[in-house]
Design a protein around this motif. Sequence first.
Motif, short mmCIF file in Angstrom:
data_model
loop_
_atom_site.label_atom_id
_atom_site.label_comp_id
_atom_site.label_asym_id
_atom_site.label_seq_id
_atom_site.Cartn_x
_atom_site.Cartn_y
_atom_site.Cartn_z
N VAL A 59 49.41 56.06 24.18
CA VAL A 59 50.01 55.89 22.86
C VAL A 59 51.54 55.82 22.96
O VAL A 59 52.25 56.26 22.05
CB VAL A 59 49.58 57.00 21.89
N TYR A 60 52.04 55.27 24.05
CA TYR A 60 53.46 55.03 24.20
C TYR A 60 53.73 53.53 24.11
O TYR A 60 52.86 52.72 24.47
CB TYR A 60 53.99 55.59 25.53
N PRO A 61 54.89 53.12 23.64
CA PRO A 61 55.17 51.69 23.50
C PRO A 61 55.04 50.91 24.79
O PRO A 61 54.65 49.75 24.79
CB PRO A 61 56.61 51.67 22.97
N ASP A 62 55.38 51.54 25.91
CA ASP A 62 55.28 50.88 27.21
C ASP A 62 54.74 51.91 28.19
O ASP A 62 55.44 52.86 28.55
CB ASP A 62 56.64 50.36 27.66
N MET A 63 53.50 51.71 28.64
CA MET A 63 52.87 52.70 29.51
C MET A 63 53.31 52.56 30.96
O MET A 63 52.83 53.27 31.83
CB MET A 63 51.35 52.58 29.42
N ASP A 75 51.17 46.75 32.09
CA ASP A 75 50.89 46.95 30.68
C ASP A 75 51.39 45.73 29.93
O ASP A 75 52.59 45.45 29.89
CB ASP A 75 51.59 48.22 30.16
N ASP A 76 50.47 44.96 29.34
CA ASP A 76 50.83 43.75 28.60
C ASP A 76 51.22 44.04 27.15
O ASP A 76 51.65 43.12 26.44
CB ASP A 76 49.67 42.76 28.61
N TRP A 77 51.05 45.29 26.71
CA TRP A 77 51.33 45.59 25.31
C TRP A 77 52.76 45.26 24.89
O TRP A 77 52.96 44.72 23.78
CB TRP A 77 51.00 47.05 25.01
N PRO A 78 53.78 45.56 25.69
CA PRO A 78 55.14 45.25 25.25
C PRO A 78 55.37 43.77 24.92
O PRO A 78 56.22 43.45 24.10
CB PRO A 78 56.01 45.70 26.44
N SER A 79 54.63 42.87 25.55
CA SER A 79 54.77 41.45 25.22
C SER A 79 53.85 41.05 24.07
O SER A 79 54.13 40.07 23.36
CB SER A 79 54.47 40.58 26.44
N LEU A 80 52.76 41.79 23.86
CA LEU A 80 51.83 41.48 22.78
C LEU A 80 52.28 42.07 21.44
O LEU A 80 52.10 41.44 20.39
CB LEU A 80 50.44 42.01 23.14
N GLU A 110 44.93 52.26 19.17
CA GLU A 110 45.71 53.31 19.84
C GLU A 110 47.10 52.81 20.20
O GLU A 110 48.09 53.53 20.06
CB GLU A 110 44.97 53.78 21.09
N ARG A 111 47.18 51.57 20.68
CA ARG A 111 48.49 51.04 21.05
C ARG A 111 49.35 50.76 19.81
O ARG A 111 50.57 50.93 19.84
CB ARG A 111 48.34 49.79 21.91
#
Length: 240
Positions: A59-63, A75-80, A110-111
Amino acid sequence: MSTPGFSDLTAVVVNCTLKPSPTLSHTQGLLDVAIAIMRAQGVEVDVVRAVDHVLAPGVYPDMREDVPGGSQDRDDWPSLAPRILDADILLLGTPIWLGDKSSVATRVIERLYGLSGDLNDRGQYLYYGRAAGVVVTGNEDGAKHVAMNVLYSLQHLGYTIPPNADAAWIGEAGPGPSYLDEGSGGPENDFTQRNTTFMTWNLMHVARWLKDGGGFPAGGNSRREWDAGARFDHPNPEYR
């Protein structure tokens, strides 16, 4: 009856199927109905199949960094995340597994939660000013349970939920045809057609109001002002 224009609105559709591209996704099949309606009204729609991305648990912005106990290699979340944050509308789609939303849908929520403490320029929570809905598919019970779970989560983060903000199709209980399978009756089902249509239009209407209003109305809902000591007429228990 005239309707307002929607051509300056943007939407992101996040399909939380367990099947990576290019595998056929029945959830995408139903999402495509909502996408077609939005695009017919000029809405710019971005489509994401979440399982095609590496979304690290957490649950952090960038794991990959600043993670207590260790970081993830990818971790692709920061770009998504910017694709989701740039959209006026979020439509999340999920299949039903064991009566609940998919594990991918849980990961996406969660993200999203990992950014929920951030604030917009009004001092409100970051997701204020955006509309959200959910689409559910499967051939087992649980559509309403999944919709309640997802819509609760999204409103808790700060999304605005329109009326009739969910649509679903479930086939006969147990093994059987899924939404896009020949003879399923899914695409022809009037109940699902109606709910998907109403949901999509209500998402556009609410997004229109929010955009025209410059976001969700300010007043009594600024976390920044609360932290600075404002209490917005909440009664002081010391003076009861």
